[in-house]
Design a protein around this motif. Structure first.
Motif, short mmCIF file in Angstrom:
data_model
loop_
_atom_site.label_atom_id
_atom_site.label_comp_id
_atom_site.label_asym_id
_atom_site.label_seq_id
_atom_site.Cartn_x
_atom_site.Cartn_y
_atom_site.Cartn_z
N TRP A 22 -93.49 -26.03 -65.98
CA TRP A 22 -93.78 -27.38 -66.83
C TRP A 22 -93.81 -26.89 -68.27
O TRP A 22 -93.32 -27.68 -69.17
N ALA A 23 -94.56 -26.13 -68.58
CA ALA A 23 -94.99 -25.53 -69.98
C ALA A 23 -93.61 -25.26 -70.58
O ALA A 23 -93.32 -25.44 -71.89
N GLY A 24 -92.82 -24.35 -70.05
CA GLY A 24 -91.57 -24.09 -70.53
C GLY A 24 -90.65 -25.05 -70.78
O GLY A 24 -90.02 -25.24 -71.80
N GLN A 25 -90.53 -26.02 -70.03
CA GLN A 25 -89.79 -27.30 -70.01
C GLN A 25 -90.15 -28.27 -71.24
O GLN A 25 -89.57 -28.89 -71.81
N ASN A 26 -91.47 -28.07 -71.65
CA ASN A 26 -92.22 -28.87 -72.60
C ASN A 26 -92.47 -28.27 -73.74
O ASN A 26 -93.23 -28.64 -74.52
N GLY A 27 -91.99 -26.95 -74.20
CA GLY A 27 -92.28 -26.43 -75.28
C GLY A 27 -94.11 -25.86 -75.42
O GLY A 27 -94.34 -25.78 -76.76
N VAL A 28 -94.53 -25.82 -74.44
CA VAL A 28 -96.11 -25.13 -74.47
C VAL A 28 -96.20 -23.93 -74.09
O VAL A 28 -95.66 -23.56 -73.23
N THR A 29 -96.58 -23.16 -74.97
CA THR A 29 -96.64 -21.79 -74.54
C THR A 29 -98.13 -21.19 -74.63
O THR A 29 -98.99 -21.79 -75.08
N GLY A 30 -98.41 -19.88 -73.97
CA GLY A 30 -99.66 -19.41 -74.03
C GLY A 30 -99.62 -18.78 -72.67
O GLY A 30 -99.09 -18.95 -71.57
N SER A 31 -101.14 -17.91 -72.56
CA SER A 31 -101.38 -17.35 -71.08
C SER A 31 -101.61 -18.62 -70.21
O SER A 31 -102.00 -19.88 -70.79
N LEU A 32 -102.03 -18.42 -68.92
CA LEU A 32 -102.55 -19.17 -67.97
C LEU A 32 -103.64 -20.00 -68.57
O LEU A 32 -103.85 -21.20 -68.90
N ALA A 33 -104.63 -18.95 -68.97
CA ALA A 33 -105.98 -19.60 -69.70
C ALA A 33 -105.81 -20.52 -70.71
O ALA A 33 -106.44 -21.48 -70.93
N GLU A 34 -104.70 -20.19 -71.58
CA GLU A 34 -104.53 -20.93 -72.90
C GLU A 34 -103.79 -22.39 -72.56
O GLU A 34 -104.08 -23.19 -73.02
N LEU A 35 -103.05 -22.29 -71.55
CA LEU A 35 -102.47 -23.43 -70.97
C LEU A 35 -103.30 -24.42 -70.38
O LEU A 35 -103.26 -25.50 -70.57
N CYS A 36 -104.27 -23.80 -69.76
CA CYS A 36 -105.60 -24.69 -69.13
C CYS A 36 -106.34 -25.41 -70.08
O CYS A 36 -106.88 -26.18 -69.99
N GLU A 37 -106.44 -24.74 -71.36
CA GLU A 37 -106.98 -25.46 -72.54
C GLU A 37 -106.38 -26.31 -73.33
O GLU A 37 -107.05 -27.04 -74.32
N ASN A 38 -105.05 -26.29 -73.12
CA ASN A 38 -104.18 -27.24 -73.96
C ASN A 38 -104.34 -28.73 -73.63
O ASN A 38 -104.29 -29.03 -72.41
N ALA A 39 -104.50 -29.34 -74.74
CA ALA A 39 -104.44 -30.86 -74.72
C ALA A 39 -103.41 -31.60 -74.15
O ALA A 39 -103.50 -32.35 -72.93
N LYS A 40 -102.21 -31.05 -74.36
CA LYS A 40 -101.03 -31.67 -73.83
C LYS A 40 -100.83 -31.66 -72.44
O LYS A 40 -100.51 -32.38 -71.73
N THR A 41 -101.18 -30.22 -71.79
CA THR A 41 -101.42 -29.73 -70.38
C THR A 41 -102.43 -30.71 -69.81
O THR A 41 -101.97 -31.38 -68.74
N LYS A 42 -103.47 -31.05 -70.07
CA LYS A 42 -104.52 -31.97 -69.47
C LYS A 42 -103.87 -33.33 -69.62
O LYS A 42 -104.18 -33.87 -68.40
#
Length: 166
Positions: free
Chosen positions: A80-100
């Motif tokens: 999902w992150a790759g398709q939506n231009g969101v980058t970072g480690s798993l922990a960083e993805l978990c903190e990302n507002a867009k991910t939430k």
């Protein structure tokens, strides 16, 4: 006792006359408007999403909505992150507002599909990259959630979710 046995389970009668067990009595709580929530049933509904490895749904009688702590599926989250231009480690993805926001949207979609009531929708999430485990005393050896221990462990995150969601 009139042909009934007290098991601590909560059931609902089906149209065909069968009794369907939907939760344990001890896993039911009341929200601030007085609605009763069968949390294990909700976790089973939300837990089938491919983005979720494990979910713990929480609410209490001082709040009007539910929140959840989620162990995301790493592969699904990275895709999902790759398709939506969101980058970072798993922990960083978990903190990302867009991910939430993505997880809340997926939970809402599942809730609508299962025709859940408004108060059964999860309104805020905390994503934990570390799976619920026995080392932190969050689950039993048979992988059942230890709800009081989970509440204690995630209290800071829970307080922050309720504070920021008002």
């Amino acid at each position: 006792m009139d042909g009934f046995t007290q098991t601590g389970d909560v059931g609902e009668w089906q149209p065909n006359g069968a009794l369907k067990i939907i939760d344990r009595k001890k896993n039911i709580f009341k929200l601030s408007q007085g609605e009763y929530v069968a949390v294990e049933n909700l976790e089973n509904i939300y837990g089938v999403l491919p983005e979720i490895d494990s979910i713990w749904v929480y609410g209490n009688s001082f709040e009007s909505f539910l929140i959840a702590v989620i162990n995301p599926n790493q592969q699904a989250l990275e895709n999902w992150a790759g398709q939506n231009g969101v980058t970072g480690s798993l922990a960083e993805l978990c903190e990302n507002a867009k991910t939430k926001e993505h997880f809340i949207a997926e939970l809402a979609k599942a809730a609508k599909e299962k025709k859940l009531k408004g108060f059964e929708f999860v309104r805020a999430v905390h994503l934990d990259a570390v799976p619920f485990d026995m080392e932190r005393d969050l689950i039993t050896p048979t992988y059942k959630k230890k709800r009081p221990q989970m509440l204690k462990y995630y209290q800071g995150a829970i307080d922050a979710l309720y504070k920021s969601s008002k």
